[in-house]
Design an enzyme around this catalytic site. Structure first.
Site, PDB file in Angstrom:
ATOM      1  N   CYS A  86       2.040   0.469  -3.723  1.00  0.00           N
ATOM      2  CA  CYS A  86       2.377   1.890  -3.671  1.00  0.00           C
ATOM      3  C   CYS A  86       3.270   2.271  -4.856  1.00  0.00           C
ATOM      4  O   CYS A  86       2.783   2.324  -5.981  1.00  0.00           O
ATOM      5  CB  CYS A  86       2.959   2.224  -2.306  1.00  0.00           C
ATOM      6  SG  CYS A  86       2.771   3.967  -1.895  1.00  0.00           S
ATOM      7  N   HIS A 179       0.197  -0.395   1.820  1.00  0.00           N
ATOM      8  CA  HIS A 179       1.366  -1.253   2.063  1.00  0.00           C
ATOM      9  C   HIS A 179       0.977  -2.497   2.852  1.00  0.00           C
ATOM     10  O   HIS A 179       1.191  -2.545   4.065  1.00  0.00           O
ATOM     11  CB  HIS A 179       2.421  -0.476   2.854  1.00  0.00           C
ATOM     12  CG  HIS A 179       3.118   0.574   2.062  1.00  0.00           C
ATOM     13  ND1 HIS A 179       4.241   0.318   1.310  1.00  0.00           N
ATOM     14  CD2 HIS A 179       2.842   1.882   1.894  1.00  0.00           C
ATOM     15  CE1 HIS A 179       4.631   1.420   0.709  1.00  0.00           C
ATOM     16  NE2 HIS A 179       3.793   2.390   1.046  1.00  0.00           N
ATOM     17  N   GLU A 181       2.492  -5.068   3.109  1.00  0.00           N
ATOM     18  CA  GLU A 181       3.711  -5.726   3.614  1.00  0.00           C
ATOM     19  C   GLU A 181       4.132  -5.186   4.980  1.00  0.00           C
ATOM     20  O   GLU A 181       5.011  -5.762   5.626  1.00  0.00           O
ATOM     21  CB  GLU A 181       4.857  -5.590   2.598  1.00  0.00           C
ATOM     22  CG  GLU A 181       5.491  -4.213   2.494  1.00  0.00           C
ATOM     23  CD  GLU A 181       4.720  -3.225   1.621  1.00  0.00           C
ATOM     24  OE1 GLU A 181       3.523  -3.465   1.339  1.00  0.00           O
ATOM     25  OE2 GLU A 181       5.309  -2.194   1.246  1.00  0.00           O
TER      26      GLU A 181
HETATM   27  N1  GLN Z   1       5.059   8.595  -3.701  1.00  0.00           N
HETATM   28  C1  GLN Z   1       5.913   7.466  -4.008  1.00  0.00           C
HETATM   29  C2  GLN Z   1       6.205   7.400  -5.497  1.00  0.00           C
HETATM   30  O1  GLN Z   1       5.725   8.149  -6.240  1.00  0.00           O
HETATM   31  C3  GLN Z   1       5.312   6.166  -3.546  1.00  0.00           C
HETATM   32  C4  GLN Z   1       5.299   6.096  -2.039  1.00  0.00           C
HETATM   33  C5  GLN Z   1       5.444   4.723  -1.484  1.00  0.00           C
HETATM   34  O2  GLN Z   1       5.748   3.743  -2.176  1.00  0.00           O
HETATM   35  N2  GLN Z   1       5.283   4.616  -0.187  1.00  0.00           N
HETATM   36  O3  GLN Z   1       6.920   6.540  -5.919  1.00  0.00           O
END
Ligand code: GLN
Length: 196
Positions: A86, A179, A181
């Site tokens: 992410c 995610h 994790e």
């Molecule tokens: N939208 C977040 C960002 O731009 C990422 C979201 C996340 O890691 N759950 O960093």
């Protein structure tokens, strides 16, 4: 099926911001030792580095104020294996769309990503995905997830959602828009250990 730890290797988890502890639990469930990386001394102890979910603008800022961006960039350019989820995917990508003007990324995987592209109404969702190399579907959580909007020809797509790549790999770098994790299934973490 899960594999064992990468024997003799230390996996670092970048611990400036975000959900780093969940990655440590996932690796430790596989018997893989991890350490938290906050400074250059920690970085010197690791053979691979995990970039967690969180907020990429904050992570970029903290990497600059802690003077960790350049040392990490140097290790990555030497081929240190890296796994980003992410916000971590955003940090490792080549170009970031809808980022903050001063946001930096490491550019070690040939993808462009758009932050928060899965939309406000569906800020978070979960779905079962098929992952190349895994026999059973993986239950994936998406939280304000980035979308891969360009994927270079040297990048292998390991999973997609509605024609968008969500798990990709190039050389020793693997990144996920979701995610892996979160939850108890550490098969994607085991895939990363196989790359070490
Ligand atoms: N939208 C977040 C960002 O731009 C990422 C979201 C996340 O890691 N759950 O960093």
């Amino acid at each position: 099926m899960t594999r064992g730890p990468a024997v003799g290797r230390t996996v670092g988890v970048l611990a400036l911001q975000g959900a780093f502890f969940a990655h440590q639990i996932a690796f430790e469930s596989l018997g893989q030792q991890t350490i938290q990386v906050r400074n250059e001394e920690d970085l010197g102890l690791v053979d691979a580095l995990v970039f967690p979910g969180g907020e990429s603008t904050a992570m970029s800022h903290l990497l600059r104020t802690s003077e960790m961006f350049e040392p990490i960039q140097a290790r990555l350019s030497e081929g240190m294996p890296a796994f980003g989820t992410c916000a971590g995917m955003i940090m490792l990508s080549t170009a970031v769309i809808d980022g903050r003007h001063d946001q930096r990324s490491f550019g070690v995987i040939d993808i462009d990503v758009q932050r928060n592209a899965y939309g406000r109404q569906i800020d978070s969702f979960e779905t079962d995905i098929n992952v190349e190399g895994l026999h059973e579907p993986f239950h994936a959580s998406f939280i304000r997830a980035p979308q891969v909007v360009r994927c270079g020809s040297g990048v292998s797509v390991l999973a997609s959602l509605a024609d968008s790549p969500i798990l990709v790999k190039q050389n020793s770098v693997m990144v996920a828009a979701f995610h892996p994790e979160l939850g108890v299934d550490s098969r994607v973490h085991a895939m990363f250990l196989e790359m070490l």
